[in-house]
Design an enzyme around this catalytic site. Structure first.
Site, PDB file in Angstrom:
ATOM      1  N   LYS A 181      -3.619 -18.846  36.795  1.00 13.74           N
ATOM      2  CA  LYS A 181      -3.216 -19.789  36.897  1.00 13.74           C
ATOM      3  C   LYS A 181      -2.582 -20.080  37.975  1.00 13.74           C
ATOM      4  O   LYS A 181      -1.242 -19.670  38.095  1.00 13.74           O
ATOM      5  CB  LYS A 181      -2.306 -20.418  35.557  1.00 13.74           C
ATOM      6  CG  LYS A 181      -2.416 -21.906  35.372  1.00 13.74           C
ATOM      7  CD  LYS A 181      -0.706 -21.657  34.676  1.00 13.74           C
ATOM      8  CE  LYS A 181       0.649 -22.107  35.555  1.00 13.74           C
ATOM      9  NZ  LYS A 181      -0.053 -23.272  36.945  1.00 13.74           N
ATOM     10  N   GLU A 229       0.339 -25.115  39.936  1.00 10.94           N
ATOM     11  CA  GLU A 229      -0.035 -26.956  39.821  1.00 10.94           C
ATOM     12  C   GLU A 229       0.512 -27.345  40.946  1.00 10.94           C
ATOM     13  O   GLU A 229      -0.291 -28.942  41.700  1.00 10.94           O
ATOM     14  CB  GLU A 229       0.938 -27.406  38.725  1.00 10.94           C
ATOM     15  CG  GLU A 229       2.328 -28.083  38.770  1.00 10.94           C
ATOM     16  CD  GLU A 229       2.770 -26.612  37.622  1.00 10.94           C
ATOM     17  OE1 GLU A 229       2.193 -25.144  37.967  1.00 10.94           O
ATOM     18  OE2 GLU A 229       3.348 -26.714  36.463  1.00 10.94           O
ATOM     19  N   GLY A 272       6.781 -15.539  39.984  1.00  9.75           N
ATOM     20  CA  GLY A 272       8.131 -17.106  40.416  1.00  9.75           C
ATOM     21  C   GLY A 272       9.530 -17.103  40.206  1.00  9.75           C
ATOM     22  O   GLY A 272      10.189 -15.558  40.700  1.00  9.75           O
ATOM     23  N   GLY A 273       9.557 -17.894  39.296  1.00  5.40           N
ATOM     24  CA  GLY A 273      11.261 -18.191  39.190  1.00  5.40           C
ATOM     25  C   GLY A 273      11.790 -17.407  38.160  1.00  5.40           C
ATOM     26  O   GLY A 273      11.092 -16.679  36.852  1.00  5.40           O
ATOM     27  N   GLY A 312       9.904 -16.928  34.858  1.00  8.48           N
ATOM     28  CA  GLY A 312       9.491 -15.297  34.023  1.00  8.48           C
ATOM     29  C   GLY A 312      10.268 -15.311  33.101  1.00  8.48           C
ATOM     30  O   GLY A 312       9.184 -14.245  32.169  1.00  8.48           O
ATOM     31  N   CYS A 326      10.827 -15.625  48.789  1.00  7.80           N
ATOM     32  CA  CYS A 326      11.523 -14.703  48.225  1.00  7.80           C
ATOM     33  C   CYS A 326      12.538 -13.639  48.548  1.00  7.80           C
ATOM     34  O   CYS A 326      13.606 -13.214  47.613  1.00  7.80           O
ATOM     35  CB  CYS A 326      10.175 -14.034  47.031  1.00  7.80           C
ATOM     36  SG  CYS A 326       9.392 -13.085  47.543  1.00  7.80           S
ATOM     37  N   GLU A 351      19.321 -18.649  43.882  1.00 11.69           N
ATOM     38  CA  GLU A 351      18.251 -18.903  44.661  1.00 11.69           C
ATOM     39  C   GLU A 351      18.257 -20.111  44.979  1.00 11.69           C
ATOM     40  O   GLU A 351      17.628 -20.652  44.452  1.00 11.69           O
ATOM     41  CB  GLU A 351      16.913 -18.255  44.502  1.00 11.69           C
ATOM     42  CG  GLU A 351      16.143 -17.729  44.990  1.00 11.69           C
ATOM     43  CD  GLU A 351      14.622 -17.067  44.582  1.00 11.69           C
ATOM     44  OE1 GLU A 351      14.349 -17.708  43.157  1.00 11.69           O
ATOM     45  OE2 GLU A 351      13.853 -16.475  45.162  1.00 11.69           O
TER      46      GLU A 351
HETATM   47  P1  NAD Z   1       7.919 -20.976  38.956  1.00 12.56           P
HETATM   48  O1  NAD Z   1       8.279 -20.205  37.780  1.00 12.56           O
HETATM   49  O2  NAD Z   1       8.533 -22.637  38.745  1.00 12.56           O
HETATM   50  O3  NAD Z   1       6.740 -21.227  38.547  1.00 12.56           O
HETATM   51  C1  NAD Z   1       5.783 -20.071  38.805  1.00 12.56           C
HETATM   52  C2  NAD Z   1       4.007 -20.558  38.429  1.00 12.56           C
HETATM   53  O4  NAD Z   1       4.573 -19.770  36.959  1.00 12.56           O
HETATM   54  C3  NAD Z   1       3.549 -21.895  38.064  1.00 12.56           C
HETATM   55  O5  NAD Z   1       2.315 -21.631  38.330  1.00 12.56           O
HETATM   56  C4  NAD Z   1       4.347 -21.252  36.947  1.00 12.56           C
HETATM   57  O6  NAD Z   1       3.387 -23.250  36.549  1.00 12.56           O
HETATM   58  C5  NAD Z   1       4.469 -21.058  35.845  1.00 12.56           C
HETATM   59  N1  NAD Z   1       4.823 -21.574  34.598  1.00 12.56           N
HETATM   60  C6  NAD Z   1       5.571 -22.260  34.681  1.00 12.56           C
HETATM   61  N2  NAD Z   1       6.514 -21.919  33.825  1.00 12.56           N
HETATM   62  C7  NAD Z   1       5.898 -21.654  32.811  1.00 12.56           C
HETATM   63  C8  NAD Z   1       5.636 -20.909  31.266  1.00 12.56           C
HETATM   64  N3  NAD Z   1       6.881 -21.805  30.344  1.00 12.56           N
HETATM   65  N4  NAD Z   1       4.913 -20.077  31.419  1.00 12.56           N
HETATM   66  C9  NAD Z   1       3.921 -19.566  31.759  1.00 12.56           C
HETATM   67  N5  NAD Z   1       3.706 -19.992  33.789  1.00 12.56           N
HETATM   68  C10 NAD Z   1       5.073 -20.956  34.077  1.00 12.56           C
HETATM   69  O7  NAD Z   1       8.302 -20.563  40.495  1.00 12.56           O
HETATM   70  P2  NAD Z   1       7.757 -21.344  41.477  1.00 12.56           P
HETATM   71  O8  NAD Z   1       8.942 -22.793  41.504  1.00 12.56           O
HETATM   72  O9  NAD Z   1       6.435 -21.894  41.765  1.00 12.56           O
HETATM   73  O10 NAD Z   1       7.809 -20.285  42.897  1.00 12.56           O
HETATM   74  C11 NAD Z   1       9.496 -19.434  43.355  1.00 12.56           C
HETATM   75  C12 NAD Z   1       9.817 -18.415  43.150  1.00 12.56           C
HETATM   76  O11 NAD Z   1       9.384 -17.890  43.071  1.00 12.56           O
HETATM   77  C13 NAD Z   1      10.945 -18.077  43.559  1.00 12.56           C
HETATM   78  O12 NAD Z   1      11.676 -17.749  42.468  1.00 12.56           O
HETATM   79  C14 NAD Z   1      10.512 -16.880  43.968  1.00 12.56           C
HETATM   80  O13 NAD Z   1      11.097 -16.045  44.416  1.00 12.56           O
HETATM   81  C15 NAD Z   1       9.400 -16.508  43.413  1.00 12.56           C
HETATM   82  N6  NAD Z   1       8.868 -16.155  44.315  1.00 12.56           N
HETATM   83  C16 NAD Z   1       9.042 -13.819  43.915  1.00 12.56           C
HETATM   84  C17 NAD Z   1       7.996 -13.635  45.228  1.00 12.56           C
HETATM   85  C18 NAD Z   1       8.507 -11.745  44.674  1.00 12.56           C
HETATM   86  O14 NAD Z   1       7.430 -11.084  45.218  1.00 12.56           O
HETATM   87  N7  NAD Z   1       8.699 -11.533  43.846  1.00 12.56           N
HETATM   88  C19 NAD Z   1       7.130 -14.306  45.957  1.00 12.56           C
HETATM   89  C20 NAD Z   1       6.679 -15.426  45.755  1.00 12.56           C
HETATM   90  C21 NAD Z   1       7.849 -16.335  45.165  1.00 12.56           C
END
Ligand code: NAD
Length: 498
Positions: free
Chosen positions: A175, A178, A228-229, A233, A289, A392
């Protein structure tokens, strides 16, 4: 591009028929649309992956064939490099040259995992302490993997999960974010073109709180890998924990860039440290990130360093990522732009001094007023209690803190709940190794910032996550270990006398 859900080897629309516009962050206007999947689509995708794992050929396909497929995917990526680089630029706002580099890195990841898996033996023989036992530890795929990815490096983050998952013989449902689903959809097309059997790869485009949440909790999913965030997470980890699933989390960072005065003693050293501090904080508008958003600099060089850094930050050419000469694109969304503005406002309210940026830029032909642009911003006189220093931002914002001693530098660098990456700049080799050794971060650069290697693990300490991607550990995430103990001379044990 509306049929973006792929299950059971078929491209289709969402079961509800819903679609979502995909916006170009450079002007905020829709430029295509994708299927807006829901819980039922997630269920269908998991059923497809489950069936392909339980009764399909892929988990039992010889390693050499799996590796050959990964290499074909790498070749197809390079074939489509221009198209994919451009698509990533449109979708995520980054410059096309960054988009192209991403495609190269994605191809490298597929090749790396192909080489890694082929270079292994067929298990590890264990000395059981007797000639009458043959004991071996083998690796098996975990099963059905749910892969959830963010918007900043859509294709790259997908590849760090898909390549090892396939190398290990798993099936998966991905997934994408979006906000930036397009290149992941294209990648699934390439996997199919490379000959991946039906049902092994599945994609559901759709929201996190429905599709992502369902995948994380689904009883037929064996492993969840999330990038993700921290907030999402944590929810994913809770959902996965209820089903005792293997879980890998790659979360955010608040990454220190520690600069000692001795690194700036020569004109070349000064220029390099400033240039790389700029790159660390502002590449992809800080939506990285591992962005070096915290400059931690020795007090004696602060003024000179920050003056030059701010001067150069003010000259960064902002604009539409697809336009020639542009060095930095927009933020990915209005929400991300507003979030950045809030952080800058909070920093100024808490006493930070604005040295550069701090506003949306004046609109121009390459920077429409409706785009999500924000000026690279340098905030001086920051301290560790400020929100902008602790949380962040994920935008083009650099904070400046100072230190006087090596101990203080290390203390500041480690004063974060995250621990993804950081750097130390110094001309003193001993100090470089001492400080790098003490920094509690998953990657530490000495006199550099940002490079990574597919063969070296990537991931974080603390709230930056659980587990590692890339490197041998990045493959191990997608495997179960099985100990096979063979008694070569079976005989009764006579524990019981009757
Ligand atoms: P986000 O957490 O908003 O979304 C990430 C993904 O999770 C998306 O596909 C989103 O639709 C999904 N998601 C959101 N809520 C969810 C839930 N309740 N259950 C399951 N899936 C859900 O993150 P973002 O804004 O897309 O990305 C930015 C974040 O990603 C930053 O915090 C960044 O530091 C982190 N990031 C980390 C790395 C790493 O290697 N550590 C790499 C890239 C990005």
């Amino acid at each position: 591009m509306q049929r973006t859900i792929y299950t059971d080897g078929t491209w289709r629309s969402a079961l509800t028929g819903e679609v979502r516009d995909v916006l170009d962050p450079a002007d905020g206007q829709p430029f295509t649309a994708v299927s807006e999947g829901g819980v039922e689509d997630a269920d269908a995708a998991v059923a497809s992956a489950r069936s392909a794992f339980d009764s399909g050929a892929w988990p039992r396909t010889p390693v050499a064939e799996r590796a050959a497929l990964l290499r074909r995917v790498a070749d197809l990526l390079i074939r489509d490099r221009e198209e994919l680089g451009l698509l990533e630029s449109r979708d995520a706002g980054k410059t096309v040259s960054e988009g192209r580099i991403d495609v190269d890195c994605v191809a490298d990841a597929f090749r790396y995992f192909a080489d890694l898996v082929i270079g292994e033996g067929a298990g590890r023989v264990v000395d059981a302490g007797t000639d009458t036992v043959h004991s071996v530890v083998v690796h098996e795929p975990v099963g059905v993997c749910a892969l959830i990815t963010p918007w900043n490096y859509p294709l790259l983050q997908a590849s760090w999960k898909i390549a090892p998952a396939l190398a290990a013989g798993n099936t998966f449902v991905i997934k994408p974010s979006e906000l930036t689903p397009l290149t992941t959809v294209a990648l699934i097309g390439l996997l199919t073109e490379a000959g991946l059997p039906t049902g092994v790869a599945n994609i559901v485009t759709g929201p996190g709180h429905t599709v992502g949440a369902r995948l994380a909790e689904h009883p037929d999913v064996d492993l969840v890998s999330f990038t993700g965030g921290l907030t999402s997470g944590t929810k994913v980890a809770q959902a996965a924990a209820a089903g005792v699933k293997k879980t890998a989390l790659e979360l955010g960072g608040k990454n220190p860039n520690v600069v000692f005065a001795d690194a700036c003693a020569t004109p070349e050293g000064f220029d390099t440290a400033v240039d790389q501090a700029l790159n660390a904080a502002f590449i992809h508008s800080g939506q990285v990130c591992s962005a070096g958003g915290r400059l931690i600099i020795e007090e004696s060089v602060r003024e000179r360093f920050v003056a030059e850094l701010s001067r150069r930050a003010g000259r960064i050419r902002l604009g539409r990522g697809t336009q020639d000469g542009v060095e930095c694109g927009p933020l990915v969304s209005l929400q991300q732009l507003q979030r950045t503005e809030e952080y800058v406002a909070s920093a100024l309210a808490e006493g930070a001094v604005l040295r550069s940026g701090g506003a949306r830029p004046v609109p121009s032909e390459s920077r429409p007023a409706t785009g999500y642009f924000y000026e690279p911003t340098v905030l001086d006189r920051c301290h560790r209690r400020m929100r902008v220093v602790r949380e962040e931002v994920f935008g083009p914002v650099l904070t400046v803190e100072t230190f006087r001693t090596e101990e203080e530098a290390v203390l500041l660098a480690n004063d974060t709940e995250f621990g993804l990456a950081g750097a130390v700049w110094t001309a003193d080799a001993g100090r470089a190794r001492r400080v790098a050794g003490l920094m509690r971060h998953g990657t530490v650069w000495i006199n550099d910032f940002h490079p990574y290697l597919p063969q070296a693990e990537w991931g974080g300490f603390g709230k930056s996550g659980i587990g590692r991607e890339l490197g041998p550990a990045g493959l191990a995430e997608y495997r179960e270990s099985k100990h096979i103990y063979q008694n070569l001379a079976p005989a009764p044990v006579r524990w019981f006398s009757g």
